[in-house]
Write a protein that holds these residues in place. Structure first.
Motif, short mmCIF file in Angstrom:
data_model
loop_
_atom_site.label_atom_id
_atom_site.label_comp_id
_atom_site.label_asym_id
_atom_site.label_seq_id
_atom_site.Cartn_x
_atom_site.Cartn_y
_atom_site.Cartn_z
N ALA A 1 38.93 -2.29 61.94
CA ALA A 1 38.45 -3.68 62.00
C ALA A 1 37.78 -4.02 63.32
O ALA A 1 37.23 -5.11 63.47
CB ALA A 1 39.61 -4.65 61.75
N VAL A 2 37.83 -3.11 64.29
CA VAL A 2 37.21 -3.35 65.59
C VAL A 2 35.81 -2.73 65.59
O VAL A 2 35.60 -1.65 65.06
CB VAL A 2 38.06 -2.76 66.72
CG1 VAL A 2 37.42 -3.04 68.08
CG2 VAL A 2 39.47 -3.33 66.67
N PHE B 1 35.41 -8.03 66.39
CA PHE B 1 36.37 -7.63 65.37
C PHE B 1 36.11 -8.39 64.08
O PHE B 1 35.66 -9.54 64.08
CB PHE B 1 37.82 -7.84 65.85
CG PHE B 1 38.12 -9.24 66.32
CD1 PHE B 1 38.73 -10.17 65.49
CD2 PHE B 1 37.82 -9.62 67.62
CE1 PHE B 1 39.02 -11.44 65.93
CE2 PHE B 1 38.11 -10.90 68.08
CZ PHE B 1 38.71 -11.81 67.23
N VAL B 2 36.39 -7.72 62.95
CA VAL B 2 36.15 -8.27 61.61
C VAL B 2 37.34 -9.14 61.21
O VAL B 2 38.50 -8.72 61.35
CB VAL B 2 35.95 -7.15 60.59
CG1 VAL B 2 35.59 -7.72 59.22
CG2 VAL B 2 34.86 -6.19 61.05
N ASP C 1 34.54 -9.89 53.65
CA ASP C 1 33.13 -10.12 53.32
C ASP C 1 32.23 -10.11 54.56
O ASP C 1 31.06 -10.47 54.46
CB ASP C 1 32.95 -11.42 52.53
CG ASP C 1 33.45 -12.64 53.28
OD1 ASP C 1 34.20 -12.47 54.26
OD2 ASP C 1 33.11 -13.76 52.88
N GLY C 2 32.76 -9.71 55.71
CA GLY C 2 31.88 -9.39 56.83
C GLY C 2 31.72 -10.37 57.96
O GLY C 2 30.76 -10.29 58.73
N TYR C 3 32.63 -11.33 58.13
CA TYR C 3 32.57 -12.23 59.28
C TYR C 3 33.17 -11.52 60.50
O TYR C 3 34.25 -10.91 60.40
CB TYR C 3 33.29 -13.54 59.02
CG TYR C 3 32.51 -14.49 58.15
CD1 TYR C 3 31.51 -15.29 58.70
CD2 TYR C 3 32.73 -14.56 56.78
CE1 TYR C 3 30.77 -16.16 57.91
CE2 TYR C 3 31.98 -15.42 55.97
CZ TYR C 3 31.02 -16.22 56.55
OH TYR C 3 30.28 -17.07 55.76
N VAL D 1 41.24 -7.95 60.42
CA VAL D 1 42.51 -8.30 61.06
C VAL D 1 42.66 -9.82 61.04
O VAL D 1 41.69 -10.56 60.88
CB VAL D 1 42.56 -7.80 62.52
CG1 VAL D 1 42.71 -6.29 62.56
CG2 VAL D 1 41.33 -8.24 63.31
N ASN D 2 43.90 -10.28 61.19
CA ASN D 2 44.21 -11.71 61.15
C ASN D 2 44.54 -12.22 62.55
O ASN D 2 44.99 -11.47 63.43
CB ASN D 2 45.40 -11.97 60.23
CG ASN D 2 45.11 -11.62 58.79
OD1 ASN D 2 44.08 -12.01 58.24
ND2 ASN D 2 46.01 -10.87 58.17
#
Length: 490
Positions: A59-60, A110-111, A115-117, A168-169
């Motif tokens: 996610a990075v 980081f994601v 859907d790609g933000y 990641v959250n």
């Protein structure tokens, strides 16, 4: 020591443009953040960070930005101390190329959704015309800018992918404790994906932004880490790496990451509106210091935000007045100016909220409908500095003051009907000088009452002494900006 943001410039031009733009303020470099602990008990040192690194790596992202810039043939601008060596590594020598050229710079991100933000720092993408994102798998995708917020140095990007992306959250940064383990990941010095670990060194750090809430960490962060995530041990993002404190631009173990509870709110607004929408109260305020509290007759330990001016806006419509102390906002206790500013910014626009104040020693509650800060902000015209050839009238409290005349009003760029006492001299050994009063300041109130004549000021000082007060509260205006100052009358 200098603060640096940490985008890593491939091009000398990009490096120079980014550095000189923020020179003397928050310079381009890197930062780290700290992670919140989700349990009351302390955690021991992890045996290894390998599982966590493997979990969050997909996610990075590395971020490459590109833009066309003009290269100058003139002499380079003088650089702040501690930066010359950095530029020497990238500078074109004599006879180097001139005219337009394309420059590139590196950062991290980081994601946050499948859907790609993607979240990064604003200074990573500011002024660029092309943005490319590289994933841990080495897959590359072009990205578009969704929105950005210079005040918190946060930007939101979007990529289009044929398949769902790992993400990641955000975690709750308010749960972070000093001493918690944290891990940072990013693209230091353009070397590609790299992991570093450390602990939370401090919380609630302020650099120079209105909405600052930085986590300080000793995890290694360098140029190119800007915009990268700081994780807690649950793999949640609790900060966005933004700046480092360094004399040379390299990591010395003092880095700063914008807390996730600030970032997540900004990201939500950028995602929904493409811009921020912060609440606006419409007041000028300052902290309630012990001497100000004593001069106002407030109880010992009184905290809050002291109102110094109420221009046209929501606060004035609600009945707020200069001299009021804001002690609560929307049901939450206000500790200081920074606390109030952040809570107002996070509050809903156009809705009434309760505002708890202390006025003349009595508690009151007002209802205020907040406006939108972005719509209310305007650039104020600079006010000419006053001259120094004004005759003195009387000396009091370490100050030489005289009433405002039409000539002085014109000199200070004040309204023709302006009232008050202008300071023509300040004793350099006095308390007034120590507390920042200077020639050209205008005293408009003393003891929370207007003053227009020398007799007014003398009377207010006498009243404070007769009431057993140790100090008197003055309302000072400098170039249109008001603030309260408490001076001893003993």
């Amino acid at each position: 020591m200098l603060f640096h943001t940490i985008s890593s410039g491939i091009s000398p031009v990009t490096a120079r443009l980014r550095m000189t733009r923020l020179a003397g303020a928050l310079l381009l470099g890197a930062a780290l953040a700290t992670g919140p602990a989700h349990f009351a008990e302390a955690r021991g040192a992890p045996e290894s960070f390998a599982d966590l690194a493997e979990q969050i790596s997909p996610a990075v992202v590395n971020i490459t930005t590109s833009s066309v810039v003009e290269t100058a043939t003139t002499e380079a601008p003088e650089l702040p101390e501690g930066l010359q060596d950095f530029f020497d590594q990238f500078e074109n020598g004599p006879g180097g190329p001139s005219g337009p050229r394309r420059s590139e710079a590196l950062g991290s991100g980081f994601v946050i959704s499948e859907d790609g933000y993607i979240v990064t720092n604003n200074h990573v993408i500011e002024g660029t015309d092309e943005i490319e994102v590289e994933f841990f798998s080495h897959k590359r995708l072009p990205a578009k800018l969704v929105g950005r917020d210079p005040k918190t140095d946060i930007a939101l990007l979007k990529v289009e992918s044929e398949e769902p992306l790992s993400f990641v959250n955000f975690g709750n940064s308010d749960l972070t404790r000093v001493g918690d383990w944290v891990m940072a990941m990013g693209n230091p010095l353009g070397q590609g994906f790299s992991v570093s670990a450390g602990i939370v060194s401090a919380r609630g750090r302020e650099l120079q932004g209105t909405y600052d809430d930085f986590i300080q960490t000793d995890a290694a962060i360098n140029k190119g880490n800007s915009g990268g995530p700081l994780f807690n041990m649950d793999g949640q993002v609790i900060g966005v790496n933004t700046a480092i404190l360094s004399p040379t631009g390299g990591s010395i173990g003092i880095g700063f990451s914008m807390a996730s509870n600030v970032v997540s709110k900004v990201v939500d607004q950028l995602r929904e509106f493409g811009e921020t929408r912060r609440g606006w109260l419409g007041v000028r305020i300052q902290d309630v210091t012990p001497d100000v509290a004593e001069a106002m007759g407030l109880g010992e330990g009184t905290a809050g935000a002291l109102v110094t001016d109420v221009p046209d806006g929501p606060a004035k419509d609600a009945g707020l007045m200069a001299g009021d102390v804001i002690t609560g906002f929307n049901g939450q206790t206000i500790k200081d100016v920074h606390d109030l500013t952040r809570r107002v910014a996070d509050a809903p626009i156009g809705e009434e909220v309760p505002l708890e104040i202390v006025r003349e020693g009595k508690s009151e509650t007002l209802q205020v409908k907040l406006g939108r800060r972005e719509e209310a902000e305007a650039v104020e015209e600079a006010v000419a500095k006053p001259g120094a050839d004004m005759p003195a009238e009387v000396e009091l409290l370490g100050l030489t003051v005289q009433p405002i005349s039409p000539e002085i009003a014109q000199q200070l760029n004040l309204p023709e009907d302006a009232e008050g006492l202008v300071v023509t001299k300040v004793d350099a050994t006095s308390e007034a000088y120590t507390k920042g009063l200077r020639e050209g300041d205008v005293i408009t109130e003393a003891g929370q009452q207007k003053v227009a004549t020398l007799k007014d000021l003398r009377d207010r000082v006498s009243e404070a002494k007769d009431a057993g007060r140790k100090s008197i509260l003055l309302l000072i205006r400098r170039e249109g900006d008001p603030r309260f100052v408490a001076l001893s009358v003993e």
